[in-house]
Design a protein around this motif. Structure first.
Motif, PDB file in Angstrom:
ATOM      1  N   THR A  88       0.859  -1.199   0.000  1.00 19.90           N
ATOM      2  CA  THR A  88       0.000   0.000   0.000  1.00 19.90           C
ATOM      3  C   THR A  88       0.887   1.238   0.000  1.00 19.90           C
ATOM      4  N   ARG A  89       1.529   1.489  -1.118  1.00 18.43           N
ATOM      5  CA  ARG A  89       2.491   2.593  -1.189  1.00 18.43           C
ATOM      6  C   ARG A  89       1.865   3.757  -1.962  1.00 18.43           C
ATOM      7  N   PRO A  90       1.581   4.901  -1.291  1.00 19.36           N
ATOM      8  CA  PRO A  90       0.988   6.051  -1.986  1.00 19.36           C
ATOM      9  C   PRO A  90       1.964   6.660  -2.982  1.00 19.36           C
ATOM     10  N   ASP A  91       1.417   7.259  -4.051  1.00 10.63           N
ATOM     11  CA  ASP A  91       2.275   7.891  -5.035  1.00 10.63           C
ATOM     12  C   ASP A  91       2.590   9.319  -4.618  1.00 10.63           C
ATOM     13  N   LEU A  92       3.388   9.994  -5.441  1.00  8.65           N
ATOM     14  CA  LEU A  92       3.850  11.338  -5.105  1.00  8.65           C
ATOM     15  C   LEU A  92       2.694  12.319  -4.972  1.00  8.65           C
ATOM     16  N   THR A  93       1.688  12.191  -5.831  1.00  8.37           N
ATOM     17  CA  THR A  93       0.531  13.100  -5.762  1.00  8.37           C
ATOM     18  C   THR A  93      -0.188  12.956  -4.436  1.00  8.37           C
ATOM     19  N   GLN A  94      -0.349  11.733  -3.961  1.00  3.89           N
ATOM     20  CA  GLN A  94      -1.010  11.508  -2.677  1.00  3.89           C
ATOM     21  C   GLN A  94      -0.183  12.071  -1.518  1.00  3.89           C
ATOM     22  N   LEU A  95       1.127  11.923  -1.606  1.00  5.32           N
ATOM     23  CA  LEU A  95       1.981  12.453  -0.541  1.00  5.32           C
ATOM     24  C   LEU A  95       1.891  13.969  -0.487  1.00  5.32           C
ATOM     25  N   ARG A  96       1.930  14.616  -1.645  1.00  2.00           N
ATOM     26  CA  ARG A  96       1.808  16.071  -1.672  1.00  2.00           C
ATOM     27  C   ARG A  96       0.455  16.511  -1.103  1.00  2.00           C
ATOM     28  N   ALA A  97      -0.594  15.804  -1.454  1.00  2.00           N
ATOM     29  CA  ALA A  97      -1.926  16.140  -0.947  1.00  2.00           C
ATOM     30  C   ALA A  97      -1.984  15.982   0.572  1.00  2.00           C
ATOM     31  N   ALA A  98      -1.342  14.944   1.078  1.00  4.11           N
ATOM     32  CA  ALA A  98      -1.329  14.734   2.527  1.00  4.11           C
ATOM     33  C   ALA A  98      -0.627  15.883   3.243  1.00  4.11           C
ATOM     34  N   LEU A  99       0.461  16.370   2.668  1.00  7.29           N
ATOM     35  CA  LEU A  99       1.203  17.463   3.283  1.00  7.29           C
ATOM     36  C   LEU A  99       0.436  18.777   3.207  1.00  7.29           C
ATOM     37  N   VAL A 100      -0.323  18.971   2.142  1.00  8.15           N
ATOM     38  CA  VAL A 100      -1.100  20.205   2.009  1.00  8.15           C
ATOM     39  C   VAL A 100      -2.296  20.205   2.942  1.00  8.15           C
ATOM     40  N   HIS A 101      -3.019  19.090   2.993  1.00  4.47           N
ATOM     41  CA  HIS A 101      -4.281  19.056   3.716  1.00  4.47           C
ATOM     42  C   HIS A 101      -4.157  18.528   5.152  1.00  4.47           C
ATOM     43  N   SER A 102      -3.169  17.689   5.411  1.00  3.64           N
ATOM     44  CA  SER A 102      -3.038  17.109   6.766  1.00  3.64           C
ATOM     45  C   SER A 102      -1.577  17.080   7.196  1.00  3.64           C
ATOM     46  N   PRO A 103      -0.940  18.244   7.289  1.00  2.00           N
ATOM     47  CA  PRO A 103       0.488  18.249   7.645  1.00  2.00           C
ATOM     48  C   PRO A 103       0.770  17.694   9.036  1.00  2.00           C
TER      49      PRO A 103
END
Length: 465
Positions: A88-103
């Motif tokens: 279950t490895r998130p891609d780069l887009t998901q990681l960026r979204a996580a940092l923007v919305h749930s830092p």
């Protein structure tokens, strides 16, 4: 122009002041719906709103608009390469979204993963080192502070830039100028002491005598560094305390260690000014012997300074720095890359930093690949420590510098190699947490994901059956 999102910062600011969205909207002269959009990162913030925040709430707009994601993204990308997340490895887009919305959630995840790695690293190997546990945790905490700041402290850089303001000091007169500065500004004298009069000590500040004592075992470059270090501790005391308070460290030992490392950072920034050092590094393709000579510092100090060249808009090659002793123990580490460095114990035995002891003073280059397939160029060299007496002539350590392979065109030490045809050495963090069970250099069973024992088969090592 890059859009700036401040949602979590704005929400935290509002909640700390006990305000509703309507109350904050009224204070800023905007609508409550706009505040809601800003908090949910559905709108980027304008310069005008940033200045209203500064005027209304007294916050530094640079801090609230600071891009935390740029510092956390490499750490997050490294963490999710762990074999635990293979399915279950998130891609780069998901990681960026996580940092923007749930830092905050992303930071909590990273803290949990670091704790997991630390526990794995220490398990079975540090059970008998209870007396040193506090020292280890203090060093780890300081490393995390530097990591969170991307190994760069803007306030210290600015203070260092103003250090010689109004004075014109030639490079060969720095030592005398420092002694004069300490005497005139702080009322301190500097005395060079014989080794036998100050055994096992390189520098000693005697506040009662208003005197800084330096051992004659220090060479000229290190005497200068120690005096600038003391200037940092004494002249920049208030700034250092502010940075320590901002770090969140509450442990006295960790705060004391951080104070020392911040003063070291300040001293390096004074002796190797940011713009001049970066320009010379690029011009010489990071020839650290040349840089050490040009700026009157040691090879190790020049290497360490290169890891701090992470100013937005004027970044150098992101390096990691590793220093080991002849027993393979990691004595110092700083990191501006995604390369995972061992928190405790030794480095991977396949790193040629260990073999550099066979050729003292010579650069040993190497291309390496981590278990997650990330690739790095690493070069190592020995450095000599102050010599106290005849029996301590071989007082030597080794330092390794590394960067991602995409930066090799900027590194002169990599010029003799053709990247496409150069074999990669498979390495790990260290044996206890490396998943490479077939490695013929393995010294310990892997704590993480160990393989079952098969008595009917003998692999490359006794740990692979």
């Amino acid at each position: 122009m890059q859009k700036t999102f401040i949602g979590p910062h704005l929400r935290r600011l509002r909640q700390e002041r006990g305000e509703t969205q309507s109350q904050m909207a009224k204070a800023l002269g905007i609508s409550a719906s706009y505040v809601n959009l800003l908090e949910n990162n559905e709108r980027s913030v304008s310069v005008a709103i940033l200045f209203r925040l500064m005027d209304t709430y007294g916050v530094d707009w640079r801090e609230i608009a600071e891009d935390d994601a740029s510092g956390l993204l490499p750490d997050l990308r490294t963490a999710i390469q762990d074999p635990l997340f293979a399915e279950t490895r998130p891609d780069l887009t998901q990681l960026r979204a996580a940092l923007v919305h749930s830092p905050d959630l992303a930071q909590a995840f990273l803290r949990l993963h670091r704790a997991y790695l630390s526990a794995s690293d220490q398990l079975m190997s540090f059970a008998a080192l209870d007396t040193n546990a506090e020292f280890a945790s203090a060093d780890s905490a300081v490393h995390d502070v530097f990591r969170r700041n991307r190994n760069h402290f803007r306030d210290l850089e600015e203070a260092a830039r103003d250090f010689w303001t109004g004075e014109s000091v030639e490079r060969d007169e720095i030592y005398s100028a420092l002694k004069q500065r300490l005497r005139q500004r702080l009322g301190l004298g500097v005395r060079l002491m014989r080794v036998e009069d100050m055994p096992d000590t390189l520098r000693d500040y005697r506040e009662d005598l208003r005197e800084i004592r330096l051992s004659e075992a220090l060479d000229h470059t290190n005497r200068i560094f120690q005096l600038v270090h003391m200037c940092g501790l004494l002249e920049q005391r208030e700034l250092l305390e502010q940075l320590i308070a901002r770090s969140g460290l509450t442990d006295a030992r960790g705060a004391a260690r951080l104070r020392v490392e911040l003063a070291n950072y300040f001293a390096a920034a004074v002796l190797m000014p940011y713009e001049a050092f970066l320009s010379e590094a690029r011009l010489t393709k990071y020839d650290f012997d040349h840089l050490a000579t040009r700026f009157g510092v040691s090879f190790e100090q020049a290497c360490h300074r290169a890891t701090t060249l992470q100013r937005d808009g004027a970044q150098g090659v992101p390096f990691f720095f590793l220093r080991i002793d002849k027993g393979g123990n990691v004595a110092k580490r700083f990191n501006a890359t995604s390369f995972p460095l061992a928190e405790h114990g030794g480095a991977c035995p396949r790193l040629d930093v260990h073999t550099s002891f066979r050729t003292p003073g010579r650069i040993v280059p190497q291309f390496v690949e981590m278990p997650d397939r990330s690739q790095f160029f690493v070069f190592a060299r020995t450095v000599d420590r102050p010599t106290w007496a005849r029996h301590a002539q071989d007082n030597r350590l080794a330092v390794a510098m590394g960067c991602a392979v995409e930066h090799v065109a900027d590194i002169g030490y990599a010029e003799p190699f053709v990247l496409s045809g150069t074999p990669m050495t498979p390495v790990g963090i260290n044996c206890r947490i490396c998943p490479r069970t077939h490695c013929d250099q393995r010294a310990h069973q892997a704590v993480v994901m160990p393989q079952p024992v098969n008595a009917m088969r003998r692999g490359a090592t006794r740990f692979e059956t």
